[in-house]
Design an enzyme around this catalytic site. Structure first.
Site, PDB file in Angstrom:
ATOM      1  N   SER A  26       0.859  -1.177   0.000  1.00 10.42           N
ATOM      2  CA  SER A  26       0.000   0.000   0.000  1.00 10.42           C
ATOM      3  C   SER A  26       0.898   1.231   0.000  1.00 10.42           C
ATOM      4  CB  SER A  26      -0.871   0.012   1.254  1.00 10.42           C
ATOM      5  OG  SER A  26      -1.521   1.257   1.402  1.00 10.42           O
TER       6      SER A  26
ATOM      7  N   TYR B 281      -1.536  -1.046  10.375  1.00  8.24           N
ATOM      8  CA  TYR B 281      -1.720  -1.161   8.930  1.00  8.24           C
ATOM      9  C   TYR B 281      -0.489  -0.635   8.196  1.00  8.24           C
ATOM     10  CZ  TYR B 281      -3.666  -0.751   4.261  1.00  8.24           C
ATOM     11  OH  TYR B 281      -3.874  -0.869   2.902  1.00  8.24           O
TER      12      TYR B 281
END
Length: 147
Positions: A27, A41
């Site tokens: 990401s 995350y």
């Protein structure tokens, strides 16, 4: 763990064949190494990014390519589902910088076909993510007075 548990068995088979292409998904948050509300995350995505780089270096001698895909915002149904939870301005901004699903899929396929080391998109959010990631902690350290 999912990335590791998926890649390692496939990697062994590819080594035996002497060729292959591995694609893993990180990401853009991996470049920032964690946003304030979701530190795990960003940290795990940073780990995926680092592991992809290490895999690429180690597997190239076996004829195996590794591409780490680092998407930013893509206007998916999941993102649309959270529209009501976001401030209106935030969702409007995301609509502007997000890619649509079909062009994103086409661009990802191109990066894999070219054996790009990393493919991060959309470019409009990559710069912002890296910039925020580089300076966020300075604001945190200064506390509310900095805001």
């Amino acid at each position: 763990m999912g990335v590791f548990n998926t890649v390692v068995p496939a990697m062994k088979k590819m080594k035996e064949r002497g060729k292959g292409q591995i694609s893993i998904t990180g990401s853009q948050s991996g470049y920032a190494c964690g946003w304030p509300d979701v530190p795990a995350y960003g940290a795990t995505k940073a780990g995926v990014l680092a592991w992809g780089r290490a895999l690429r270096a180690n597997l190239s001698n076996y004829g195996i390519g590794v591409t780490t895909i680092c998407p930013g915002y893509i206007m998916t149904n999941l993102l649309k589902k959270h529209e009501k939870e976001m401030p209106k301005e935030m969702f409007e901004y995301l609509q502007k910088v997000s890619l649509k699903v079909e062009p994103a899929a086409r661009d990802i396929k191109g990066a894999i076909d070219r054996n790009d080391a990393e493919f991060s998109f959309p470019k409009s959010s990559l710069f912002q993510t890296k910039l925020i990631g580089r300076f966020w902690y300075h604001f945190v350290d200064l506390g509310p007075k900095a805001m």
